[in-house]
Design a protein around this motif. Structure first.
Motif, PDB file in Angstrom:
ATOM      1  N   GLY A 110       0.843  -1.260   0.108  1.00  0.00           N
ATOM      2  CA  GLY A 110       0.186  -0.207  -0.017  1.00  0.00           C
ATOM      3  C   GLY A 110       0.956   1.162  -0.256  1.00  0.00           C
ATOM      4  O   GLY A 110       2.039   1.336  -0.266  1.00  0.00           O
ATOM      5  N   THR A 111       0.200   2.416   0.334  1.00  0.00           N
ATOM      6  CA  THR A 111       0.876   3.634   0.324  1.00  0.00           C
ATOM      7  C   THR A 111       1.015   4.234   1.621  1.00  0.00           C
ATOM      8  O   THR A 111      -0.103   4.337   2.420  1.00  0.00           O
ATOM      9  N   TRP A 112       2.191   4.611   2.102  1.00  0.00           N
ATOM     10  CA  TRP A 112       2.385   5.014   3.458  1.00  0.00           C
ATOM     11  C   TRP A 112       2.915   6.657   3.435  1.00  0.00           C
ATOM     12  O   TRP A 112       3.814   7.026   2.397  1.00  0.00           O
ATOM     13  N   LYS A 189       5.582   3.679  -1.112  1.00  0.00           N
ATOM     14  CA  LYS A 189       4.807   2.548  -1.866  1.00  0.00           C
ATOM     15  C   LYS A 189       5.485   1.357  -1.663  1.00  0.00           C
ATOM     16  O   LYS A 189       6.488   1.085  -2.285  1.00  0.00           O
ATOM     17  N   LYS A 322      -1.596  -0.044  11.072  1.00  0.00           N
ATOM     18  CA  LYS A 322      -1.433   1.526   9.930  1.00  0.00           C
ATOM     19  C   LYS A 322      -0.396   2.077  10.294  1.00  0.00           C
ATOM     20  O   LYS A 322      -0.199   3.323   9.633  1.00  0.00           O
ATOM     21  N   ASN A 323       0.536   1.417  11.119  1.00  0.00           N
ATOM     22  CA  ASN A 323       1.796   2.176  11.356  1.00  0.00           C
ATOM     23  C   ASN A 323       3.311   1.287  11.150  1.00  0.00           C
ATOM     24  O   ASN A 323       2.919   0.167  11.650  1.00  0.00           O
ATOM     25  N   ARG A 377       2.507   6.103   8.454  1.00  0.00           N
ATOM     26  CA  ARG A 377       1.407   5.700   8.704  1.00  0.00           C
ATOM     27  C   ARG A 377       0.534   5.494   7.214  1.00  0.00           C
ATOM     28  O   ARG A 377       0.733   6.357   6.191  1.00  0.00           O
ATOM     29  N   ARG A 378      -0.224   4.441   7.075  1.00  0.00           N
ATOM     30  CA  ARG A 378      -1.033   4.150   6.020  1.00  0.00           C
ATOM     31  C   ARG A 378      -2.075   5.303   5.567  1.00  0.00           C
ATOM     32  O   ARG A 378      -2.708   5.852   6.315  1.00  0.00           O
ATOM     33  N   LYS A 382      -5.724   3.606   0.776  1.00  0.00           N
ATOM     34  CA  LYS A 382      -5.073   3.185  -0.241  1.00  0.00           C
ATOM     35  C   LYS A 382      -4.348   1.539   0.313  1.00  0.00           C
ATOM     36  O   LYS A 382      -3.418   1.103  -0.131  1.00  0.00           O
ATOM     37  N   GLU A 383      -5.300   1.017   1.034  1.00  0.00           N
ATOM     38  CA  GLU A 383      -5.071  -0.162   1.431  1.00  0.00           C
ATOM     39  C   GLU A 383      -5.142  -1.304   0.370  1.00  0.00           C
ATOM     40  O   GLU A 383      -5.827  -1.143  -0.490  1.00  0.00           O
TER      41      GLU A 383
END
Length: 383
Positions: A110-112, A189, A322-323, A377-378, A382-383
């Motif tokens: 995903g994107t962070w 990414k 998420k982190n 963090r996500r 975008k998950e």
């Protein structure tokens, strides 16, 4: 005849004496058995014969009841819903010991968005040339120990500061190591094939030298304080690509993934040199010395560019779904060039007039080692 009648009577009497006890016993036994049967009936106890008779009559008389009894017996032997639930719960407990729960598995794909803080140490030729050009004696300012000396009859009030010999003393040298603390905003990414990162970074390096010019006899504390500063600020845009390292070749305990990272960045560098010269006393001589120092030391600034290459290792570890936290260790080499001031490309004499190739364009290489830590963090959706 009389004897015969008497003999019959005797026999009858004798029989009565023999039979009477026996009849009494049998009579008592029958009564006792009847009494015991009555007691058993009163207590509700049924004899086996009566049970067999009752069951036989029940089966022959009520076939539905018999089928019902058989069904109940079969149902009692078949597994119930409660038993199935117990079996399912047991299976779940066993599978939980073998396989991790789905909620505990972190999907890094995903994107962070995150921020990182670094610590670098290494060479910076611009700073080295500036340090070499710093004054170390009065001659650097075209002064000597008797410059602007005034006779006692001219200003008798400041006898010691006006007539004594002066000296140049360095109070604080610039730091030996070139250390900076870059701060970066990161967009990452992550996929199954690797990790891509875009960084916008800010870094700062500062150096200071402090010195004084004072009289050998410093009774009146008349001094000229000289503080020379070099400030370098860089703003960089960097792109990195990271290859995941298989655990069988490279494994670090306590991390989820390890990467080999390679990157390239383009930086804008701003260099500013300023001098703070102060004389807080009342000596005319020291005020003249301050003016002479001001003439030699002037403030200046320039802007340049740098192209850098990075290679190193990074690791990530999940803090939650998420982190994640990221640690990095890198080697960076940079080419610094195209320094301009007032629209003119600068030569090396701008930073150090005494350098051998002073008339060549100002450019140099730097290399440094960087240790960094960041948290990301996500990005929602975008998950």
């Amino acid at each position: 005849m009389i004897f015969s009648r008497n003999f019959f009577s005797f026999v009858c009497i004798a029989c009565s004496f023999v039979l009477f006890p026996i009849c009494t016993v049998y009579s008592q036994t029958s009564d006792t058995l009847n009494t015991e049967n009555d007691s058993i009936k009163a207590a509700g106890i049924v004899s086996p014969d009566s049970l067999m008779t009752s069951d036989t009559s029940s089966v022959s008389t009520h076939p539905d009841t018999t089928i019902s009894i058989l069904n109940d017996s079969l149902e009692s032997r078949l597994p119930t819903d409660t038993d199935s639930q117990k079996v399912d719960s047991t299976s779940k407990l066993l599978s939980a010991d073998i396989e991790p729960e789905e909620d505990s598995i972190i999907d890094f794909n995903g994107t962070w968005l995150g921020i990182s803080l670094g610590w670098t140490i290494g060479s910076f030729e611009l700073v080295n040339q500036w340090q070499q050009a710093l004054p170390d004696s009065l001659s650097h300012f075209s002064l000597n120990d008797t410059s602007f000396k005034m006779a006692d009859s001219t200003v008798s009030t400041y006898h010691y500061s006006d007539t004594s010999r002066i000296k140049y003393l360095i109070k604080e040298l610039p730091g030996v190591y070139n250390i900076s603390v870059p701060v970066s905003l990161c967009l990452t990414k992550i996929s199954e094939t690797g990790k891509k990162t875009l960084l916008l970074s800010f870094a700062y390096i500062g150096k200071t030298q402090k010195a004084i010019i004072t009289g050998l006899t410093d009774t009146l504390s008349e001094t000229v304080n000289i503080k020379q500063n070099l400030r370098s600020v860089s703003l960089s845009l960097e792109g990195n690509y990271s290859f995941e390292l298989p655990e069988k070749y490279f494994k670090v305990d306590g991390v989820d993934r390890s990467y080999f990272t390679a990157g390239i960045s383009l930086s804008s560098i701003i260099v500013k040199i300023n001098n703070d010269i102060d004389h807080g006393g009342k000596s005319i001589r020291m005020d003249s010395i301050r003016s002479a120092v001001n003439t030699v030391l002037d403030d200046k600034s320039a802007i340049g560019a740098a192209l850098s290459f990075r290679a190193g290792f990074t690791t990530i570890r999940a803090l939650s779904k998420k982190n994640f936290v990221e640690f990095g260790f890198s080697y960076i080499i940079s080419r610094n060039d195209y320094f301009y001031s007032d629209g003119h490309r600068l030569k090396k004499e701008w930073i150090n007039p005494g350098v051998k190739d002073f008339n060549k364009p100002l450019n140099f290489y730097t290399n440094k080692i960087e240790i960094s830590v960041g948290i990301s963090r996500r990005i929602p959706g975008k998950e």
